[in-house]
Design an enzyme around this catalytic site. Sequence first.
Site, PDB file in Angstrom:
ATOM      1  N   GLU A 267       2.563  -7.595   8.915  1.00 49.80           N
ATOM      2  CA  GLU A 267       3.470  -8.356  10.010  1.00 49.80           C
ATOM      3  C   GLU A 267       3.081  -8.643  11.068  1.00 49.80           C
ATOM      4  OE1 GLU A 267       7.925  -8.399  12.054  1.00 49.80           O
ATOM      5  OE2 GLU A 267       7.557  -6.714  10.509  1.00 49.80           O
ATOM      6  N   LYS A 399      15.894   8.608  -1.120  1.00 48.98           N
ATOM      7  CA  LYS A 399      15.659   7.216  -1.167  1.00 48.98           C
ATOM      8  C   LYS A 399      16.899   6.309  -1.030  1.00 48.98           C
ATOM      9  CE  LYS A 399      11.317   7.918  -3.555  1.00 48.98           C
ATOM     10  NZ  LYS A 399      11.507   9.387  -3.456  1.00 48.98           N
TER      11      LYS A 399
END
Length: 588
Positions: A267, A399
Amino acid sequence: MDSRRRSTSKATAAAPPHMKMGVALHHHHNDKELKASDALPLPLYLTNAVFFTLFFSVVYFLLTRWREKIRNSTPLHVLNLSEIVAIFAFIASFIYLLGFFGIDFVQSILRPSTDLWANEDEIDDAQNTDDIILNEDSRKVPCGAGLDCSPPQIVNKEIISPPSLIPTVLSEEDEEIINSVVKGSTPSYTLESKLGDCKKAAAIRREALQRISGKSLSGLPLEGFDYESILGQCCEMPVGYVQIPVGIAGPLLLDGIEYSVPMATTEGCLVASTNRGCKAIHLSGGAASVLLKDGMTRAPVVRFASAQRAAQLKFFLENPNNFENLSMIFNKSSRFARLQNIKCTMAGKNLYMRFTCSTGDAMGMNMISKGVQNVLDYLQNDFSDMDVIGISGNFCSDKKAAAVNWIEGRGKSVVCECVIKGEVVKKVLKTNVAALVELNMLKNLTGSAMAGALGGFNAHASNIVAAVYIATGQDPAQNVESSHCITMMEAVNDGQDLHVSVTMPSIEVGTVGGGTQLASQSACLNLLGVKGANRESAGSNARLLATIVAGSVLAGELSLMSALAAGQLVRSHMKYNRSSKDVSKVSS
């Protein structure tokens, strides 16, 4: 010489069969051109024979003389004129043979055929148009027979079967293995054990995959990776590896120490933005951090015939008098695992037991799972009617975004803070304190509450956490709960300065095990000074890494919020997150 041979061979490959004789004669004529060896007074083979004879004669003479000196106790370094001449002759003949033996003598015996160039040049489509026309027109057939009125064939340039990407030429044995994998007679996951070579197994699996799928993996690198290092711990059935660039943000001044923070990301603007936040923190005297908790969790789920029976086990586990015995059984699983507490909750006749323990410098999921299994085996003695449904019942919670992690914490719970000077806010961050405080309240607090966010009271904490996790070999999936963060901003010192803080209750990191052992990730950990286990204080490296993650998030939050407040977000992304390169030309 090379260019002449290549062009001749190319013409040979392009010519029809009946023209190869003429081309060969032309090639033979070119071979009669002058060579460097023609300057010698004797033919090359005679010159080589003379120096061979001289070399071995001198060696025999010197060895004989030295043997006599040894017998007569004469010092070896005492030389007469004949021995000095012999030594010079030895050196001269050795230099000659070293320079010419592998060049002319061997090539005169084993000179490669020009057909070797033809194999390479068949791939090259840049043939001379005039040569092709001449070759086609020189067919010795009647004029009428030479005409070809059939419609032109359409050349299909689409690659149906991708080229082999194995770095060496396929042997018959490799072809047999690939064919057996394609047919399904050899399971792909058994290649490492059968071949004993992890890299070769990856190459063969890759080639078989291309043949099965009909798709090329040419953009996925195979070379330059240690496949032995991931066997049995990081990745199964590899066919290559993905390249992710690593940038450096910093120095981040945290608790009086400077850190260069590695960030693996694709990014644009992320590293630059975090770097600006690090600069603002550094100019304001640095940030401070505090570790609140350090404990990994695992929560198995068990079931009983009745809710009353499940409640009995709940009361037993939460009884302080039983904790010492349970802790001793749990801690047998590892010299680093230390049970901290057990908290239980019920859903009907199902019981969820949330174990929390310290795990040293490891992230600790495997470690705590073994300890929990030991306790479950022990509980079966007194609760034989207990039915273990699963060692993980999602009350951990791993998670997944969960309130239990947001409230109770999981892994490392860290708070990081800094006071940014008003002058730095204006000159570096290009905004003002009041605008930042208002934006934080309306965006990170009110806006997230309106969205029903769970642990997401921040601007982009997960951006920084994911980048640092990938660079340092952490589990990227644990970014879900590790990026739980609330960002607070408040005007201090009569509104002149800005107090900013991030509170992150569940940073799950480790410096040993898993991906931290890979070379690239290990190098990034070494850059931060937290590579491997801390021998003096177990768990110190992992705790320090957690505080660095929080400090990096603080820098990222500060910079992005400033960009939003100043209206710079779109401009900065258009500048740093857009490429002017023509990707279509690069790919072609």
